[in-house]
Scaffold this active site. Structure first.
Site, PDB file in Angstrom:
ATOM      1  N   LEU A 108       0.831  -1.198   0.000  1.00  0.00           N
ATOM      2  CA  LEU A 108       0.000   0.000   0.000  1.00  0.00           C
ATOM      3  C   LEU A 108       0.867   1.251   0.000  1.00  0.00           C
ATOM      4  O   LEU A 108       1.893   1.309   0.686  1.00  0.00           O
ATOM      5  CB  LEU A 108      -0.929   0.009   1.219  1.00  0.00           C
ATOM      6  N   GLY A 153       0.943  -5.116   1.215  1.00  0.00           N
ATOM      7  CA  GLY A 153      -0.180  -5.160   0.280  1.00  0.00           C
ATOM      8  C   GLY A 153       0.130  -5.919  -0.992  1.00  0.00           C
ATOM      9  O   GLY A 153      -0.767  -6.477  -1.625  1.00  0.00           O
ATOM     10  N   ASN A 177       4.192  -7.595   6.512  1.00  0.00           N
ATOM     11  CA  ASN A 177       5.142  -7.044   7.485  1.00  0.00           C
ATOM     12  C   ASN A 177       4.650  -5.762   8.153  1.00  0.00           C
ATOM     13  O   ASN A 177       5.444  -4.916   8.569  1.00  0.00           O
ATOM     14  CB  ASN A 177       6.483  -6.785   6.796  1.00  0.00           C
ATOM     15  N   GLU A 178       3.329  -5.607   8.270  1.00  0.00           N
ATOM     16  CA  GLU A 178       2.760  -4.363   8.781  1.00  0.00           C
ATOM     17  C   GLU A 178       3.285  -3.980  10.164  1.00  0.00           C
ATOM     18  O   GLU A 178       3.485  -2.798  10.463  1.00  0.00           O
ATOM     19  CB  GLU A 178       1.231  -4.463   8.806  1.00  0.00           C
TER      20      GLU A 178
END
Length: 302
Positions: A108, A153, A177-178
């Site tokens: 994202l 994303g 991996n947020e």
């Protein structure tokens, strides 16, 4: 919290940019004539579609350099391109890959989540939801030809597909991996990963924000095949032939049955999910964290 006055907007009331761009985003020559006749490539500024009518498939390439960040515009154009292929009965499958060297998608676009108004965050998150819903529930066979790094994303996009082929390059890491960015993967990101690699492996990967090299991604089942980098597309085409040998109605009904509960969970909670995202991303601490990360990226580029 004052921001909450802005976020209690039903998802259905938000703008639907893909509806507005349906004609403008695609080449009108191909759009008017129908892509099945000439089987010519078509696309938008950020997505190129190369139809192969004889094989019943199309190759969809993300082309938004340098790293195919999933901006509002790219999300929109991906949905439009998929919808166009779904509406043409010539095509039964799509290979989703990248036209940018070394990266499938960086995930994202963080610029969409920093320094904007709550209404923009809501519009952006609605588009992220729409991409996932449309790709995850597509009646077409979707195969991800992952020819580059695939975090966050980008990983989610690949997980919506029916099969994933990853290039055997140690630099091409894949995963959600947020947490490394100080944010969390929403429940439907989590559900998609659980459905792919199982609960315990997903829980560990999500908490640690793990980015896996090809061999490890294959071991846990995040991808289905690892091949030399120059064979990603040919391997994806070979796999596609196997999937297209199955009668469409039987495969599509099976896919719908298997994925319906996961999709329905988001559909039921879609408005709440948007509100939660806007509330979370608007926090001062999260904005500062994103600012720090974006500044570090600028320094690396410099």
């Amino acid at each position: 919290m004052a921001l909450m006055a802005f976020v209690r907007v039903p998802a259905r009331a938000l703008p639907r940019p893909w509806a507005l761009l349906r004609g403008a985003a695609l080449g009108r020559t191909e759009a008017a004539a129908g892509i099945s006749r000439g089987a010519r490539r078509f696309g938008s500024q950020r997505v190129l579609v190369e139809p192969d009518a004889a094989a019943g498939l199309a190759v969809m390439k993300l082309k938004d350099p340098p790293v195919n960040s999933l901006s509002l515009e790219l999300l929109t154009e991906l949905v439009i391109s998929l919808e166009k292929l779904e509406n043409d009965k010539t095509f039964r499958g799509v290979i989703v890959t990248s036209g940018s060297a070394g990266v499938f998608s960086s995930g994202l676009d963080l610029r969409e989540m920093y320094g904007k108004k709550p209404a923009h965050y809501a519009e952006f998150w609605k588009a992220v939801q729409e991409l996932w819903l449309r790709f995850y529930q597509s009646p077409l066979v979707l195969i991800a030809g992952i020819n580059g790094a695939c975090p966050a994303g980008g990983c989610l996009l690949s997980l919506t597909c029916d099969y994933r082929v990853l290039a055997d390059n140690p630099k091409y890491l894949i995963g959600l991996n947020e947490t490394l960015l100080g944010i969390i993967a929403p429940f439907w990101f989590q559900d998609t990963l659980v459905n792919t690699i199982g609960y315990r492996a997903a829980e560990q990967a999500l908490q640690l924000g793990s980015l896996l090299p090809p061999a490890e991604a294959l071991r846990v089942g995040m991808v289905d095949q690892v091949v030399p980098e120059d064979q990603v597309l040919s391997a994806a085409r070979s796999v596609m032939a196997k999937w297209l040998a199955i009668p469409d109605h039987a495969r599509q009904l099976t896919k719908n049955t298997m994925r319906k509960a996961t999709a329905d969970r988001l559909l039921k909670l879609r408005d709440v999910d948007i509100q939660n995202f806007v509330s979370f991303i608007s926090r001062d601490s999260i904005q500062k964290s994103l600012q720090t990360y974006l500044e570090k990226l600028k320094q690396k580029k410099g």
